[in-house]
Write a protein that holds these residues in place. Structure first.
Motif, PDB file in Angstrom:
ATOM      1  N   LEU A   1       0.885  -1.191   0.103  1.00  0.00           N
ATOM      2  CA  LEU A   1       0.043  -0.046  -0.073  1.00  0.00           C
ATOM      3  C   LEU A   1       0.885   1.158  -0.055  1.00  0.00           C
ATOM      4  CD1 LEU A   1      -2.744  -0.840   2.747  1.00  0.00           C
ATOM      5  CD2 LEU A   1      -2.573  -1.387   0.204  1.00  0.00           C
ATOM      6  N   PHE A   2       0.507   2.497  -0.506  1.00  0.00           N
ATOM      7  CA  PHE A   2       0.938   3.554  -0.556  1.00  0.00           C
ATOM      8  C   PHE A   2       0.148   4.722  -0.098  1.00  0.00           C
ATOM      9  CE2 PHE A   2       3.050   7.460  -2.227  1.00  0.00           C
ATOM     10  CZ  PHE A   2       4.180   7.284  -1.696  1.00  0.00           C
ATOM     11  N   PHE A   3       0.248   5.349   1.021  1.00  0.00           N
ATOM     12  CA  PHE A   3      -0.802   6.321   1.443  1.00  0.00           C
ATOM     13  C   PHE A   3      -0.476   7.982   0.813  1.00  0.00           C
ATOM     14  CE2 PHE A   3      -1.560   2.918   4.358  1.00  0.00           C
ATOM     15  CZ  PHE A   3      -2.784   3.439   4.878  1.00  0.00           C
ATOM     16  N   TYR A   4      -1.463   8.627   0.305  1.00  0.00           N
ATOM     17  CA  TYR A   4      -1.538   9.929  -0.099  1.00  0.00           C
ATOM     18  C   TYR A   4      -1.822  10.860   1.025  1.00  0.00           C
ATOM     19  CZ  TYR A   4      -0.274   7.605  -4.443  1.00  0.00           C
ATOM     20  OH  TYR A   4       0.255   7.027  -5.488  1.00  0.00           O
ATOM     21  N   ARG A   5      -2.753  10.339   1.807  1.00  0.00           N
ATOM     22  CA  ARG A   5      -3.437  11.169   2.907  1.00  0.00           C
ATOM     23  C   ARG A   5      -3.496  10.549   4.293  1.00  0.00           C
ATOM     24  NH1 ARG A   5      -5.590  12.609  -1.929  1.00  0.00           N
ATOM     25  NH2 ARG A   5      -5.413  15.072  -2.563  1.00  0.00           N
ATOM     26  N   ASP A   6      -4.084  11.257   5.187  1.00  0.00           N
ATOM     27  CA  ASP A   6      -4.343  10.641   6.502  1.00  0.00           C
ATOM     28  C   ASP A   6      -5.735   9.859   6.273  1.00  0.00           C
ATOM     29  OD1 ASP A   6      -5.544  10.338   9.254  1.00  0.00           O
ATOM     30  OD2 ASP A   6      -4.342  12.175   9.656  1.00  0.00           O
ATOM     31  N   PRO A   7      -5.730   8.533   6.804  1.00  0.00           N
ATOM     32  CA  PRO A   7      -6.948   7.690   6.865  1.00  0.00           C
ATOM     33  C   PRO A   7      -8.047   7.889   7.733  1.00  0.00           C
ATOM     34  CG  PRO A   7      -5.219   6.635   8.231  1.00  0.00           C
ATOM     35  CD  PRO A   7      -4.772   7.829   7.742  1.00  0.00           C
ATOM     36  N   GLU A   8      -7.832   9.232   8.579  1.00  0.00           N
ATOM     37  CA  GLU A   8      -8.834   9.555   9.533  1.00  0.00           C
ATOM     38  C   GLU A   8     -10.428   9.497   8.959  1.00  0.00           C
ATOM     39  OE1 GLU A   8     -11.985  12.001  11.394  1.00  0.00           O
ATOM     40  OE2 GLU A   8     -10.946  12.489   9.141  1.00  0.00           O
ATOM     41  N   PRO A   9     -10.637   9.637   7.709  1.00  0.00           N
ATOM     42  CA  PRO A   9     -11.992   9.244   7.254  1.00  0.00           C
ATOM     43  C   PRO A   9     -12.682   7.901   7.488  1.00  0.00           C
ATOM     44  CG  PRO A   9     -11.109  10.645   5.710  1.00  0.00           C
ATOM     45  CD  PRO A   9      -9.810  10.235   6.442  1.00  0.00           C
ATOM     46  N   LEU A  10     -11.694   7.041   7.365  1.00  0.00           N
ATOM     47  CA  LEU A  10     -12.001   5.656   7.698  1.00  0.00           C
ATOM     48  C   LEU A  10     -12.248   5.164   9.080  1.00  0.00           C
ATOM     49  CD1 LEU A  10      -9.609   3.857   5.174  1.00  0.00           C
ATOM     50  CD2 LEU A  10     -11.867   4.778   4.959  1.00  0.00           C
ATOM     51  N   TYR A  11     -11.535   5.972   9.982  1.00  0.00           N
ATOM     52  CA  TYR A  11     -11.879   5.900  11.345  1.00  0.00           C
ATOM     53  C   TYR A  11     -13.262   6.582  11.887  1.00  0.00           C
ATOM     54  CZ  TYR A  11      -7.139   4.089  12.474  1.00  0.00           C
ATOM     55  OH  TYR A  11      -6.324   2.940  12.541  1.00  0.00           O
ATOM     56  N   ARG A  12     -13.556   7.683  10.903  1.00  0.00           N
ATOM     57  CA  ARG A  12     -15.204   8.012  11.208  1.00  0.00           C
ATOM     58  C   ARG A  12     -15.959   7.186  10.507  1.00  0.00           C
ATOM     59  NH1 ARG A  12     -15.552  12.173   7.871  1.00  0.00           N
ATOM     60  NH2 ARG A  12     -13.360  12.935   7.518  1.00  0.00           N
ATOM     61  N   GLU A  13     -15.670   6.297   9.699  1.00  0.00           N
ATOM     62  CA  GLU A  13     -16.672   5.306   9.205  1.00  0.00           C
ATOM     63  C   GLU A  13     -16.840   4.182  10.106  1.00  0.00           C
ATOM     64  OE1 GLU A  13     -16.919   4.636   4.505  1.00  0.00           O
ATOM     65  OE2 GLU A  13     -15.024   4.194   5.247  1.00  0.00           O
ATOM     66  N   LEU A  14     -15.672   3.787  10.801  1.00  0.00           N
ATOM     67  CA  LEU A  14     -15.590   2.858  11.843  1.00  0.00           C
ATOM     68  C   LEU A  14     -16.604   3.154  13.041  1.00  0.00           C
ATOM     69  CD1 LEU A  14     -14.345   0.207  13.191  1.00  0.00           C
ATOM     70  CD2 LEU A  14     -12.838   1.597  13.956  1.00  0.00           C
ATOM     71  N   GLY A  15     -16.402   4.541  13.410  1.00  0.00           N
ATOM     72  CA  GLY A  15     -17.338   5.057  14.602  1.00  0.00           C
ATOM     73  C   GLY A  15     -17.116   4.130  15.828  1.00  0.00           C
ATOM     74  N   GLU A  16     -18.011   3.809  16.412  1.00  0.00           N
ATOM     75  CA  GLU A  16     -17.737   3.058  17.687  1.00  0.00           C
ATOM     76  C   GLU A  16     -17.993   1.282  17.583  1.00  0.00           C
ATOM     77  OE1 GLU A  16     -17.491   4.297  20.740  1.00  0.00           O
ATOM     78  OE2 GLU A  16     -17.375   6.323  19.276  1.00  0.00           O
TER      79      GLU A  16
END
Length: 334
Positions: free
Chosen positions: A110-125
């Motif tokens: 994998l190669f990252f271009y941005r912070d994966p924070e949106p996926l942690y928002r999708e994860l939620g609780e």
């Protein structure tokens, strides 16, 4: 928040694994990457790399902590043993590092271009997040290998997460082979049942997550003013460079043709040309840091065992090759 990522690779994939690490350095503000070193050479070099954000873990430590896993080794190929590690690694790391509230597994390519924070928002609780392959209709037959891609998961330290990981561990120890059967394929196809087993599993819908050669063509790519390319109105978080490798000086296999597609040249240069150049940068850094070590440009394919010559022939047949040289050098299809 502090991200806790984990991955695994051997000496042969050291350049690839460190290219992933360098993409995280550029894209993620605060993190640690636990790297399961699949041989002693990889462990030694990662230790000597000397960055506190990169924490190597010996495979032998994992095997000692899980004798059932270690007992699988004689009956499995190198790739199959690595597949079997998939549920074992997060369970080991959660126990080894009690301060870790979440673990985020990453394939080394994998190669990252941005912070994966949106996926942690999708994860939620919820306890686990997984990513679908999102095949186009023409590649839907590939769901025989699994609806979800095992390259990226987020795990939260909860009883439900442990329940699913322990179930997956048992399944992989019992059977984890590189062949397709009706309800299983390697470690990956077991994930098909997770959303139905638990409401605590989130399935990512983010267009910029786990983009790869099997689904890029389903997205509407637009070039931004800063020169970056983004899919379907979302920021590109990370791309999965599955099957990519250099075959000789300047000759890079991008693997797109294996999925029956040809990417527009400008987008291909941004993604694959850019990744190839970053891979070469990492190799150059390693050669300067460890001048007595060898870091071959053309690495063997661990899973297929293909020779370089066979790789070139296959690449020509499937239109998988492009020129790729150092930073600032042009790229083009062969």
């Amino acid at each position: 928040m502090k991200y806790r990522f984990c991955t695994c690779f051997d000496r042969n994939y050291l350049v690839t694994g460190l290219t992933l690490f360098r993409s995280l350095l550029r894209s993620v503000p605060d993190f640690v990457l636990y790297a399961a070193a699949l041989d002693e050479e990889a462990y030694r070099l990662l230790q000597e790399w000397g960055d506190a954000r990169l924490v190597p873990v010996r495979l032998s430590e994992i095997e000692e902590a899980d004798p059932e896993f270690a007992a699988c080794r004689p009956g499995r190929s190198r790739a199959e043993y690595c597949f079997t590690l998939s549920p074992v690694l997060p369970l080991f790391l959660f126990r080894r590092f009690p301060e870790a509230e979440t673990l985020n597994y990453l394939d080394a390519d994998l190669f990252f271009y941005r912070d994966p924070e949106p996926l942690y928002r999708e994860l939620g609780e919820r306890s686990i997040l997984i990513c679908p392959h999102r095949f186009p209709e023409s590649l839907r037959w590939r769901e025989r290998f699994g609806i979800y891609n095992v390259a990226y998961q987020i795990y939260r330290r909860t009883p439900e997460c442990f329940r699913l990981l322990e179930r997956w561990r048992r399944q992989c120890i019992d059977w984890c082979f590189d062949r397709v059967e009706p309800e299983r394929f390697a470690d990956q196809k077991y994930l098909n049942e997770w959303p139905s087993l638990s409401a605590d599993v989130a399935v990512s819908q983010h267009a910029g997550a786990d983009v790869g050669p099997w689904n890029w063509m389903t997205l509407d790519w637009r070039k931004a003013e800063d020169g970056s390319w983004n899919p379907s109105g979302e920021p590109l978080l990370f791309y999965h460079y599955q099957g990519c490798r250099f075959l000789m000086s300047g000759v890079f296999c991008h693997n797109l043709g294996s999925y029956g597609t040809r990417m527009p040249g400008e987008l291909r240069d941004y993604l694959y040309g850019g990744y190839g150049r970053k891979w070469l940068e990492t190799r150059e850094l390693l050669m300067r840091r460890f001048p007595r070590e060898e870091f071959p440009l053309a690495m063997r394919a661990n899973r297929t065992g293909f020779s370089i010559f066979r790789g070139v022939l296959s690449g020509l047949r499937h239109h998988n090759l492009m020129w790729c040289r150092g930073v600032g050098a042009p790229t083009a299809s062969l």
